[in-house]
Scaffold this active site. Structure first.
Site, mmCIF file in Angstrom:
data_model
loop_
_atom_site.group_PDB
_atom_site.id
_atom_site.type_symbol
_atom_site.label_atom_id
_atom_site.label_comp_id
_atom_site.label_asym_id
_atom_site.label_seq_id
_atom_site.Cartn_x
_atom_site.Cartn_y
_atom_site.Cartn_z
ATOM 1 N N HIS A 1 1.437 5.148 -1.860
ATOM 2 C CA HIS A 1 0.979 6.208 -2.770
ATOM 3 C C HIS A 1 2.204 6.909 -3.336
ATOM 4 C CE1 HIS A 1 -3.273 5.868 -1.640
ATOM 5 N NE2 HIS A 1 -2.815 5.598 -0.425
ATOM 6 N N LEU A 2 2.437 6.723 -4.626
ATOM 7 C CA LEU A 2 3.615 7.322 -5.265
ATOM 8 C C LEU A 2 3.270 8.612 -6.003
ATOM 9 C CD1 LEU A 2 5.396 4.086 -6.543
ATOM 10 C CD2 LEU A 2 6.075 5.540 -4.626
ATOM 11 N N ASP B 1 0.625 2.376 3.801
ATOM 12 C CA ASP B 1 -0.253 3.473 3.377
ATOM 13 C C ASP B 1 0.519 4.793 3.372
ATOM 14 O OD1 ASP B 1 -2.385 4.872 2.436
ATOM 15 O OD2 ASP B 1 -3.661 4.627 4.191
ATOM 16 N N HIS C 1 -10.706 -0.535 0.454
ATOM 17 C CA HIS C 1 -10.638 0.523 1.476
ATOM 18 C C HIS C 1 -12.047 0.571 2.060
ATOM 19 C CE1 HIS C 1 -9.832 4.973 2.591
ATOM 20 N NE2 HIS C 1 -11.096 4.739 2.911
ATOM 21 N N HIS D 1 0.823 -1.207 0.000
ATOM 22 C CA HIS D 1 0.000 0.000 0.000
ATOM 23 C C HIS D 1 0.863 1.266 0.000
ATOM 24 C CE1 HIS D 1 -4.200 1.413 1.344
ATOM 25 N NE2 HIS D 1 -3.549 2.446 0.850
HETATM 26 O O1 DOR Z 1 -5.196 8.738 4.678
HETATM 27 C C1 DOR Z 1 -5.303 8.332 3.531
HETATM 28 N N1 DOR Z 1 -4.637 8.912 2.527
HETATM 29 N N2 DOR Z 1 -6.092 7.292 3.289
HETATM 30 C C2 DOR Z 1 -6.364 6.899 2.032
HETATM 31 O O2 DOR Z 1 -7.084 5.950 1.859
HETATM 32 C C3 DOR Z 1 -5.829 7.643 0.877
HETATM 33 C C4 DOR Z 1 -4.576 8.315 1.248
HETATM 34 C C5 DOR Z 1 -4.111 9.328 0.219
HETATM 35 O O3 DOR Z 1 -4.137 9.006 -0.974
HETATM 36 O O4 DOR Z 1 -3.682 10.401 0.610
#
Ligand code: DOR
Length: 427
Positions: A62-63, A304, A178, A60
Site C-alpha cells: 500500500h503506497l 501487505d 482479499h 502486496h
Molecule cells: O490490514 C489491512 N490494511 N488489510 C487490508 O486489507 C487493507 C490494509 C490497508 O489498506 O490499510
C-alpha cells in the site's frame, strides 16, 4: 533508472532459480554484463558473507498515493521497499480515488517513474471497489495492468465475481482476492477465539475468510479462470488451496510476515498496532501458514505493507484502521521464523511472486549475463533489533518493536542502479 557507472558485486554466494554458486556480478547500463570469478570494475560493492539473489517482488504494497500522502508516498514507500531488498512492488488500488480507471492508472504510473524500485500498478475489480459493477479492466490492461483486486475488501457478490473471472480470463490478467465475507466480519476487530472472548472485543471467525476462498475455488473450477489469494491467515484456507492445487486448478496464494510471525495473543494489551485485516489468528493457524510456505502450498511472501499515520492508528482498538508496516522486516522475519533453505526463501520472495505479478522477464530470473540488473545482496546472519522508527516509511505502525531478528539487506540494485549501498538508501 540506470546508472552509467559500472560496478561489481564482489565475493557473494549467488542464489537463484539455477541453484547456488559463488561468483562476482558486474552490472553496467542496467544489465548484468558478466558473472564469474575475480571480476573487476570501477566500483566495488562488497558481498562478503552475503547472498546475492534476484531482487524481491512484493505482491502486496500500500503506497497510499493518490489520496493519503500523510501515511506514505510512492517515493517513501519505494525507498522502504528498496531498503527491504525489493526491486518491484505491486501497488494496491485502495487509494483515494481508487485505481479503477485508465486515468488513475496513468497518474500512478507517472508518479512511479522516479521511484526507487519498479512500481507495478494493480487495478480494482469493481468501480470504486464498491462491489457493484465491474471496473473497465480492459482499458487498464491496455496500460499494462496485470493484477486486479478490490483489496481491503473482497468481492461479495457471487455473480459479479463469476463475471470478473470470465472477463479476466479473456484479457489474460490475474484476479487477486482479499477473502472476507463481510456479513461475518462486519463490526469485528480481531480473530474470534479465546483471546477475543477474554478481551471482550468482537471477533471474526476464520470462516469469514474460508467461505470466500471456497467460493473462489469453485468459481475458478466453473470458469477455468485464475485466482490469487491474498494474505491467507487460516489453516482451513491453506488446506483448501492445497486441495485446489492438487486438483489442477490455477490457484496461487501469498502469506504475510505478520501472519507467519504473530498470533491473536499479541492483541492482549489492546495495542492497535496489532490490528490488521485479516486478523492475527491462533497459533495453529500461524503454524499452518508457516507449513504452507514450506511445502509450496503458499507461493509467495507478500508484505501487505499498510502504513497509517500515528494519530489514526493510536485510536481505541476497535476504531483504529487495520494494517502494519512490512517492507523492511519481511526478509529478516522470514529468515528468523521460517527455517527455510536459502533457495526456497529466495524463491518465495522473488521468482514466484514475479511470475504471479507478470514481471518475470525483469525480476526473479537467473543471475546471468544479459539479464536486467534487479538484485539484492543480503547478509543472512546479521542480527539486529527492530526499532519503532518505521524506517523509511512515513508511518511507524511497526508491530515488531524490540524483536531481535536475523538477516539484513546490504545492497539493492534496481534497474541497474545501486539504490541501497551498505544498508543506506542512495536517494
Ligand atoms: O490490514 C489491512 N490494511 N488489510 C487490508 O486489507 C487493507 C490494509 C490497508 O489498506 O490499510
Amino acid at each position: 533508472m540506470s546508472d552509467p557507472v559500472e560496478f561489481v558485486i564482489r565475493g557473494g554466494r549467488i542464489v537463484d532459480t539455477d541453484g547456488e554458486r559463488s561468483g562476482d556480478v558486474v552490472v553496467s547500463d542496467g544489465r548484468i554484463v558478466a558473472v564469474g570469478p575475480d571480476l573487476r570494475a570501477d566500483r566495488v560493492l562488497d558481498a562478503g558473507g552475503c547472498v546475492v539473489a534476484p531482487g524481491f517482488v512484493d505482491l502486496h504494497t500500500h503506497l497510499r498515493q493518490p489520496g493519503k500522502e500523510e501515511a506514505e508516498t510512492i517515493e517513501t514507500g519505494s525507498r522502504a521497499a528498496a531498503l527491504g531488498g525489493f526491486t518491484c512492488v505491486v501497488a494496491m488500488p485502495n487509494t483515494t480515488p481508487a485505481i479503477d480507471s485508465a486515468a488513475v492508472v496513468r497518474e500512478v504510473q507517472h508518479l512511479a517513474a522516479t521511484a526507487l524500485c519498479e512500481v507495478v500498478v494493480s487495478g480494482a475489480i469493481t468501480v470504486g471497489r464498491a462491489g457493484e459493477a465491474l471496473s473497465p479492466m480492459a482499458e487498464m490492461a491496455q496500460l499494462g495492468v496485470r493484477i486486479f483486486t478490490d483489496d481491503g475488501t473482497g468481492v461479495q457478490d457471487d455473480r459479479l465475481m463469476r463475471r470478473a473471472f470470465e472477463y479476466a480470463s479473456g484479457l489474460g490478467v490475474t484476479l487477486a482476492q482479499h477473502c472476507e465475507v463481510t456479513s461475518l466480519s462486519e463490526g469485528t476487530c480481531m480473530h474470534e477465539g479465546e483471546w477475543s472472548a477474554r478481551l471482550g472485543l468482537p471477533g471474526q471467525p476464520s470462516e469469514a475468510e474460508e467461505l470466500m476462498v471456497m467460493r473462489d475455488i469453485a468459481l475458478a473450477r466453473l470458469t477455468g479462470g485464475r485466482i490469487h489469494f491474498q494474505h491467507l491467515s487460516s489453516a482451513g484456507s491453506v488446506a483448501m488451496v492445497a486441495a485446489a492445487k492438487a486438483g489442477g486448478l490455477a490457484v496461487t496464494a501469498e502469506a504475510t510476515p505478520h501472519h507467519f510471525t504473530l498470533t491473536d495473543a499479541a492483541c492482549a494489551g489492546y495495542d492497535p498496532v496489532f490490528k490488521v485485516h485479516p486478523p492475527l489468528r491462533s497459533s495453529g493457524d500461524r503454524d499452518a501458514v508457516r507449513e504452507g510456505l514450506r511445502d509450496g502450498t503458499i507461493d509467495a511472501i507478500a508484505t501487505d505493507h499498510a502504513p497509517h499515520p500515528i494519530h489514526e492508528k493510536e485510536r481505541p482498538f476497535d476504531e483504529a484502521p487495520p494494517g502494519m508496516l512490512g517492507l523492511e522486516y519481511a526478509l529478516a522475519l522470514a529468515i528468523t521464523e521460517l527455517n527455510l533453505d536459502v533457495a526456497d526463501l529466495v524463491a518465495l520472495l522473488s521468482s514466484r511472486p514475479a511470475a504471479i505479478a507478470g514481471v518475470g522477464a525483469r525480476h526473479g530470473g537467473p543471475i546471468v549475463e544479459g539479464a536486467p540488473a534487479n538484485l539484492v545482496v543480503f547478509d543472512p546472519d546479521a542480527t539486529w533489533t527492530i526499532d519503532a522508527s518505521g524506517g523509511a516509511s512515513r508511518s511507524s505502525n511497526v508491530p515488531y518493536v524490540g524483536r531481535t531478528v536475523r538477516g539484513r539487506v546490504r545492497h539493492t540494485v534496481a534497474g541497474g542502479e545501486a539504490v541501497v549501498i551498505d544498508g543506506n538508501a542512495q536517494r
